[in-house]
Motif scaffolding. Structure first.
Motif, PDB file in Angstrom:
ATOM      1  N   ALA A  65       0.819  -1.217   0.000  1.00  0.00           N
ATOM      2  CA  ALA A  65       0.000   0.000   0.000  1.00  0.00           C
ATOM      3  C   ALA A  65       0.847   1.260   0.000  1.00  0.00           C
ATOM      4  O   ALA A  65       0.448   2.299  -0.536  1.00  0.00           O
ATOM      5  N   ASP A  66       2.065   1.198   0.598  1.00  0.00           N
ATOM      6  CA  ASP A  66       2.905   2.391   0.678  1.00  0.00           C
ATOM      7  C   ASP A  66       3.860   2.523  -0.504  1.00  0.00           C
ATOM      8  O   ASP A  66       4.760   3.356  -0.487  1.00  0.00           O
ATOM      9  N   GLY A  67       3.665   1.674  -1.511  1.00  0.00           N
ATOM     10  CA  GLY A  67       4.511   1.745  -2.695  1.00  0.00           C
ATOM     11  C   GLY A  67       5.681   0.799  -2.687  1.00  0.00           C
ATOM     12  O   GLY A  67       6.384   0.677  -3.689  1.00  0.00           O
ATOM     13  N   GLY A  68       5.961   0.126  -1.576  1.00  0.00           N
ATOM     14  CA  GLY A  68       7.031  -0.868  -1.532  1.00  0.00           C
ATOM     15  C   GLY A  68       6.578  -2.203  -2.106  1.00  0.00           C
ATOM     16  O   GLY A  68       5.532  -2.296  -2.765  1.00  0.00           O
ATOM     17  N   ARG A  69       7.361  -3.252  -1.853  1.00  0.00           N
ATOM     18  CA  ARG A  69       7.046  -4.585  -2.357  1.00  0.00           C
ATOM     19  C   ARG A  69       6.948  -5.554  -1.184  1.00  0.00           C
ATOM     20  O   ARG A  69       7.737  -5.474  -0.229  1.00  0.00           O
ATOM     21  N   ILE A  70       5.994  -6.442  -1.247  1.00  0.00           N
ATOM     22  CA  ILE A  70       5.805  -7.465  -0.220  1.00  0.00           C
ATOM     23  C   ILE A  70       5.796  -8.827  -0.894  1.00  0.00           C
ATOM     24  O   ILE A  70       5.332  -8.982  -2.024  1.00  0.00           O
ATOM     25  N   SER A  71       6.326  -9.821  -0.218  1.00  0.00           N
ATOM     26  CA  SER A  71       6.654 -11.098  -0.859  1.00  0.00           C
ATOM     27  C   SER A  71       5.602 -12.169  -0.622  1.00  0.00           C
ATOM     28  O   SER A  71       5.020 -12.291   0.462  1.00  0.00           O
ATOM     29  N   LEU A  72       5.408 -13.002  -1.671  1.00  0.00           N
ATOM     30  CA  LEU A  72       4.550 -14.181  -1.622  1.00  0.00           C
ATOM     31  C   LEU A  72       5.354 -15.477  -1.679  1.00  0.00           C
ATOM     32  O   LEU A  72       4.910 -16.506  -1.181  1.00  0.00           O
ATOM     33  N   VAL A  73       6.507 -15.442  -2.333  1.00  0.00           N
ATOM     34  CA  VAL A  73       7.403 -16.602  -2.430  1.00  0.00           C
ATOM     35  C   VAL A  73       8.825 -16.075  -2.311  1.00  0.00           C
ATOM     36  O   VAL A  73       9.191 -15.080  -2.955  1.00  0.00           O
ATOM     37  N   GLY A  74       9.639 -16.733  -1.495  1.00  0.00           N
ATOM     38  CA  GLY A  74      11.032 -16.318  -1.386  1.00  0.00           C
ATOM     39  C   GLY A  74      11.864 -17.336  -0.639  1.00  0.00           C
ATOM     40  O   GLY A  74      11.346 -18.315  -0.076  1.00  0.00           O
ATOM     41  N   GLU A  75      13.165 -17.119  -0.645  1.00  0.00           N
ATOM     42  CA  GLU A  75      14.112 -18.001   0.041  1.00  0.00           C
ATOM     43  C   GLU A  75      14.551 -17.351   1.346  1.00  0.00           C
ATOM     44  O   GLU A  75      14.994 -16.202   1.360  1.00  0.00           O
ATOM     45  N   TYR A  76      14.454 -18.135   2.416  1.00  0.00           N
ATOM     46  CA  TYR A  76      14.886 -17.662   3.727  1.00  0.00           C
ATOM     47  C   TYR A  76      16.126 -18.457   4.126  1.00  0.00           C
ATOM     48  O   TYR A  76      16.056 -19.653   4.396  1.00  0.00           O
TER      49      TYR A  76
END
Length: 715
Positions: free
Chosen positions: A240-251
């Motif tokens: 919502a603030d213009g950044g990116r949020i993840s759905l799939v990734g490596e931890y």
């Protein structure tokens, strides 16, 4: 492959994460990982610690472990695990299932996961190259089983997929309340990140749109969070603030790597199908048995023949046995391509970059010519463009090649002789139909592979309920004419099978029927017939949808002016694309009528091709195989599945060397990174062919070798 359920008494209970649900947040304890000291203490208390870490000979370098090319799947019965298991199975990746719902399953102990080094080499053995869990705490975060798995993954560098979880710090993400998101994902458009495209999802172009097939139903639900330290996002969406949020990734943390997926899915949803190859590539670190391609081929049946036309008044097809008032074999006002339609087909192929298979009836063309003044502009145009297509023998005049049909009743039945025995189309007649059509093509300079055949209506093969067995004359006639691959209807017989017995018997090639009907030339006709089949009796339809428990009736009949474009085209394109994304090489089939008049096939294929090219990068082209190659692919898969099920395959990796042993005569599917080379008796050669950023092939040991040996790139 899955070796079945295990029957060792279980003593440690699993503690699954609470199920997610629409409109409520799943809750997992914030401290999802026990401290390292606590994990080691749990192992020590269970007497398990000593055998986890690979042993090393005193004063010598520790030998590289042997890592078996098998995946461990920990199954909780959820849809995400079903989806990943289905992907492993369909692509030929060996896996073993540990069922959390089986009270007799074995414990996950170091001895279950690995073996210590032997006395000769000191080389330890890791039994699994990757682990799939329902979520990150499938065994309970403080359990001995969880501790054993953590120690195993750290010791051998084994990756773990968390099939479906929620956004929280335990998987490297902020909580959704900290600038993230949770909710229904229907229609959401996510993007593969540069890291994803450079890594496991290098086959994808970028955007992944979540399915939204029914506006009245929520189909996908998920979470997205901001990455924390150690987390690399592969698939994200805007915040919502213009950044990116993840759905799939490596931890990456604590010496381990997890692929974290924070949305729910099932084996059939497009978002999973698009990501499935990359999930397996990440899980196996790009080295595994099995392989996949995205296939699409389309057979156009009845080329040169006319097809009967649907009657919207009588709600049937004149010429069919159950339609009163029909005249002639093709009924009234039949549908047949024109020379202009043929020219359009050739031009469309060129502009779309896609090749059609013309499944032709030469004798039908000759009959048409004789009945229309001795000329046939359609045949002349197709013959002039003969090298622009692939051609498949469909028999000379398209007769029914099964039992002799008794049409005095509806439905028809198999005619009997005076002794009560079934009357069959003869071996000589079947052979004559095959040979005459080949001779017609050869006489016109058309190249046809005589090993391929499509009989009219797939006849000769068993046709339930009237003809429960193959025509006994079919197999010898196929052998007489060198036919190795004969088409069948996938909706009736999805599995490949032999026609006849003995070495060299023909095999079936199941084909997917496309719901662009053979007996329509216009969108209005197509929609009218579709309504008849798919609406209830109360809405004026046949009610067939009410009688079939696997079907659902339309809520209301489609508008015949718009229904084809707005409903049927996207639905049929979605179905065809699901086959493409499912590593399914089976051809689709339509009819020449679909290239005539309003040319109904093209909108469907245009959408399939456009959707595919939006999803996939140039390194992952559509594969358009001829019928013989589809048959051979299905045959190899059957043999491979049998070898895996029988436990006849041994495959492992030691450092940069992969070794595979399988029974003689069994081709082995292998996928490996670019730069992989195959060991010859003297020297090496490049392995496989490029696809989706990897190298893959069906392969076998070289002459005088007992095993397949691959050398992986070391940089």
């Amino acid at each position: 492959m899955d070796s079945g359920r295990f029957r060792t008494p279980r003593t440690t209970a699993a503690a699954p994460v609470p199920a997610t649900g629409r409109g409520r947040r799943a809750r997992t304890p914030r401290s999802v990982r026990a401290p390292r000291a606590a994990r080691l203490a749990a192992l020590a208390a269970a007497g398990l610690l000593a055998t986890v870490v690979p042993s090393a000979q005193a004063g010598a370098a520790e030998p590289a472990p042997r890592v078996d090319l098998t995946v461990l799947v920990v199954d909780d019965g959820g849809s995400a695990i079903r989806a990943i298991t289905a992907e492993l199975k369909s692509t030929g990746v060996p896996y073993r299932t540990l069922d959390l719902n089986d009270e007799h399953r074995p414990l996950l102990t170091p001895g279950f996961l690995s073996e210590p080094g032997d006395g000769a080499t000191g080389r330890p053995r890791a039994r699994y190259q990757g682990v799939v869990l329902p979520h990150e705490a499938a065994f309970g975060p403080d359990s001995a089983e969880h501790a054993a798995l953590v120690a195993y993954e750290k010791a051998y560098g084994i990756p773990q997929v968390d099939a479906s979880t929620w956004a929280h710090p335990g998987v490297g993400l902020d909580y959704t309340s900290d600038g993230g998101w949770s909710g229904v994902l229907d229609g959401a458009r996510a993007h593969v990140t540069p890291a994803g495209q450079a890594g496991p999802f290098r086959d994808l172009r970028g955007p992944v749109t979540f399915e939204d097939n029914d506006p009245e139903v929520s189909e996908s639900y998920g979470y997205a969070g901001r990455p924390r330290a150690g987390y690399t996002s592969y698939l994200d969406m805007p915040a919502a603030d213009g950044g990116r949020i993840s759905l799939v990734g490596e931890y990456a943390h604590d010496g381990r790597r997890e692929l974290v997926v924070t949305f729910a899915y099932n084996p059939h949803q497009r978002q999973f199908r698009v990501l499935a190859r990359g999930i397996v590539e990440w899980l196996t670190q790009g080295v595994h048995l099995g392989g996949s391609r995205n296939y699409l081929s389309v057979h156009v049946d009845d080329v040169l023949a006319p097809d009967a036309r649907w009657d919207p008044v009588r709600d049937c097809t004149p010429g069919d046995l159950d339609c009163p008032g029909g005249q002639g074999e093709a009924g009234e006002n039949p549908i047949r391509m024109t020379a202009a339609d043929a020219a359009h087909a050739a031009a469309w192929q060129k502009s779309s970059g896609f090749l059609l298979d013309m499944v032709y009836n030469g004798g039908q063309g000759e009959q048409w010519k004789a009945e229309h003044g001795g000329t046939d502009p359609l045949a002349a145009r197709l013959i002039a463009d003969r090298d622009r297509y692939r051609w498949i023998n469909h028999t000379y005049t398209h007769p029914f090649l099964g039992c002799v049909q008794d049409t005095t009743t509806v439905p028809w039945s198999c005619a009997k002789d005076t002794t009560g025995a079934t009357r069959w189309t003869s071996r000589a007649e079947i052979s004559a139909q095959i040979r005459a059509n080949l001779d017609w093509a050869y006489g016109k300079g058309i190249s046809v592979d005589r090993t391929e055949l499509v009989t009219g209506e797939h006849s000769g093969l068993r046709t339930l309920p009237q003809q429960p067995v193959d025509n006994p004359n079919l197999a010898p006639a196929l052998a007489d004419n060198g036919v190795r691959w004969t088409a069948s209807d996938n909706s009736r017989e999805p599995g490949q099978r032999s026609v006849g017995t003995g070495h060299g018997a023909a095999l079936t090639v199941p084909r997917h029927p496309m719901n662009v009907y053979y007996n329509v030339g216009t969108a209005a006709e197509m929609t009218d017939e579709y309504n008849w089949i798919h609406t209830s009796r109360a809405d004026g339809g046949s009610g067939l949808c009410e009688d079939n428990p696997a079907s659902a009736c339309l809520p209301a009949p489609l508008d015949t002016a718009t229904g084809y474009a707005t409903h049927i085209v996207p639905q049929e394109a979605r179905t065809a694309l699901s086959h493409v994304l499912g590593n399914d090489p089976r051809p689709h089939y339509v009819h020449q009528s679909n290239l005539a008049e309003e040319r109904l096939l093209y909108p469907v294929l245009d959408k399939v091709l456009a959707d595919y090219r939006e999803l996939f990068a140039a390194n992952t082209p559509l594969v358009n195989p001829p019928q013989r190659e589809v048959g051979a692919e299905l045959s190899r898969r059957t043999a491979w599945e049998a070898a895996l099920a029988a436990g006849q395959v041994t495959a492992y990796r030691v450092g940069a060397t992969v070794t595979v042993k399988a029974p003689a005569g069994i081709a082995v599917p292998v996928t490996a990174p670019e730069g992989t080379r195959k060991q010859l008796l003297l020297g090496t050669t490049a392995f496989g062919s490029p696809y989706a950023g990897t190298r893959s092939a069906w392969t076998a040991p070289e002459p005088l070798q007992s095993a397949i040996t691959l050398r992986l790139p070391t940089t």
